[in-house]
Scaffold this motif. Structure first.
Motif, short mmCIF file in Angstrom:
data_model
loop_
_atom_site.label_atom_id
_atom_site.label_comp_id
_atom_site.label_asym_id
_atom_site.label_seq_id
_atom_site.Cartn_x
_atom_site.Cartn_y
_atom_site.Cartn_z
N ALA A 1 73.32 60.84 0.95
CA ALA A 1 72.14 60.00 0.71
C ALA A 1 72.15 59.45 -0.71
O ALA A 1 71.80 58.29 -0.95
CB ALA A 1 70.88 60.81 0.97
N ILE A 2 72.56 60.28 -1.66
CA ILE A 2 72.58 59.85 -3.06
C ILE A 2 73.71 58.86 -3.32
O ILE A 2 73.51 57.78 -3.90
CB ILE A 2 72.71 61.08 -3.99
N LEU A 3 74.91 59.21 -2.88
CA LEU A 3 76.08 58.37 -3.17
C LEU A 3 76.03 57.04 -2.43
O LEU A 3 76.68 56.08 -2.83
CB LEU A 3 77.36 59.12 -2.80
N GLY A 4 75.27 56.99 -1.34
CA GLY A 4 75.15 55.75 -0.60
C GLY A 4 74.07 54.82 -1.12
O GLY A 4 73.86 53.73 -0.58
N VAL B 1 75.12 72.28 -7.11
CA VAL B 1 75.43 73.57 -6.49
C VAL B 1 74.32 74.58 -6.77
O VAL B 1 73.85 75.28 -5.87
CB VAL B 1 76.78 74.11 -6.98
N TYR B 2 73.87 74.65 -8.02
CA TYR B 2 72.78 75.57 -8.35
C TYR B 2 71.49 75.17 -7.63
O TYR B 2 70.71 76.03 -7.21
CB TYR B 2 72.56 75.62 -9.86
N GLY B 3 71.24 73.87 -7.52
CA GLY B 3 70.07 73.43 -6.78
C GLY B 3 70.14 73.83 -5.32
O GLY B 3 69.16 74.27 -4.72
N LEU C 1 75.82 68.38 1.89
CA LEU C 1 76.54 67.16 2.21
C LEU C 1 75.58 66.03 2.57
O LEU C 1 75.80 64.87 2.21
CB LEU C 1 77.51 67.42 3.36
N THR C 2 74.51 66.37 3.27
CA THR C 2 73.52 65.36 3.63
C THR C 2 72.88 64.75 2.38
O THR C 2 72.73 63.52 2.27
CB THR C 2 72.41 65.99 4.50
N SER C 3 72.53 65.61 1.43
CA SER C 3 71.94 65.12 0.19
C SER C 3 72.94 64.27 -0.60
O SER C 3 72.58 63.23 -1.14
CB SER C 3 71.49 66.31 -0.67
N ALA C 4 74.19 64.73 -0.65
CA ALA C 4 75.21 64.00 -1.39
C ALA C 4 75.44 62.62 -0.79
O ALA C 4 75.56 61.62 -1.52
CB ALA C 4 76.52 64.80 -1.39
#
Length: 352
Positions: free
Chosen positions: A255-258, A101-103, A250-253
């Motif tokens: 990409a990471i979680l996948g 969130v801070y990022g 959400l896009t970053s999340a």
């Protein structure tokens, strides 16, 4: 020990010293940036030492906070260990969320001061205030009141530390897009990190035994805030960075979680961090109750850990160069497990 179930590792860290991991970048990874320019000409940039000294300020409070919070509240103040565990469980969930969130917020900050510096100039004094309050419990506070004080200032100290470190770490690749200067800045940064660890982890038991935890926190907090502000004021962010597109949360999340390897590293790193956080927090208890020595003598054990880690860095670096990072990492985990299990045989400070 980067220091807490998440904090001791405080993902991602640059250097691992035995059980210690130094805090660094948290938040979104910035895009590759061109060297800073002003009016079409190259700006003087940020001196590596001026940026790197900020690591001293970011490390002093969080290292003491994570290393001695359990001993201070449970052993010194007598808080119920079950209440301590409940608060830390809730805090761990928050800590997993506040970093991205801070990022996200930092990436979208637009000001004449840049994207990262406003957060550092705001966060450093707040971190000092919350950190000092954490170790300055009102006299006579006990029971539910003590638990509430602990919970409130655990959350405030921890999340403000996330704010400061997310932005401080993000500055490194932005200020030094050229690999050589970035390596120089990072080398200085690790040096300041080691100084902070020696002072805030290894020497804290001795210092606190003389002046108390509250005054120790006051000194560390004021020094840390001043150093971070000094570092931030000397940083020259690239104005073009504010125009760079920032990825969506959400896009970053997704990409990471996948990413399968993320989960592999996350599980292994989580188990490692949990074990090392326990070890770091347990050292004062181990010295006092298992070895039967004054808790101030934990300093000798912690100094030994840091010195040994520093000396072994060259050895591990050579092994990485010869066998690769993954194989060396696996071997290191095996060595760590055997060494940690052998601590059960220690009956004296020298043996430990």
């Amino acid at each position: 020990m980067t220091i807490a179930p998440d904090r001791l590792s405080r993902a991602p860290r640059d250097v691992q010293l035995g059980p210690f991991i130094a805090p660094t970048a948290r938040g979104a990874v910035p895009p590759r940036l061109a060297p800073p320019r002003t009016g079409g000409r190259r700006s003087p940039g940020t001196r590596p030492v001026r940026y790197a000294v900020g690591m001293l300020g970011t490390s002093l409070p969080i290292n003491m906070f994570l290393a001695f919070m359990a001993f201070y509240y449970v052993d010194t103040l007598g808080m119920d260990v079950r209440a301590y565990a409940a608060v830390m469980g809730g805090y761990a969930l928050l800590d997993a969320v506040d970093n991205p969130v801070y990022g996200y917020l930092s990436d979208r900050t637009r000001s004449r001061w840049g994207r990262r510096r406003p957060w550092l100039l705001l966060g450093a004094p707040l971190l000092a205030v919350f950190f000092i309050a954490f170790f300055t419990v009102p006299p006579g506070l006990a029971g539910t009141g003590l638990v509430v004080w602990f919970a409130v200032f655990t959350v405030l100290t921890g999340t403000t530390d996330s704010m400061v470190n997310a932005n401080y770490g993000a500055l490194l690749p932005e200020l030094y897009p050229e690999e050589r200067r970035r390596a120089v800045a990072n080398a200085f940064r690790q040096g300041f990190m080691l100084v902070a660890m020696i002072v805030s982890v290894a020497l804290t038991p001795m210092i606190a035994a003389q002046i108390g935890y509250s005054r120790t926190a006051m000194i560390f907090g004021v020094v840390a805030a001043g150093v971070v502000v000094y570092s931030a004021l000397g940083a020259r962010e690239d104005p073009a960075a504010q125009a760079a597109p920032a990825p969506g949360l959400l896009t970053s999340a997704k990409a990471i979680l996948g990413n399968r390897k993320f989960w592999l590293l996350a599980v292994a790193g989580g188990l490692y961090s949990a074990a090392m956080a326990l070890v770091l927090a347990a050292v004062p208890f181990f010295v006092k109750y298992t070895l039967g020595l004054p808790d101030a003598q934990a300093s000798y054990l912690l100094v030994a850990v840091i010195v040994a880690s520093m000396l072994c860095l060259a050895l591990w670096a050579r092994l990485v160069a010869r066998f690769g990072a993954v194989r060396t990492w696996r071997a290191a985990l095996v060595v760590l497990a055997i060494a940690l299990a052998s601590m059960s045989l220690a009956g004296s400070l020298t043996g430990a």
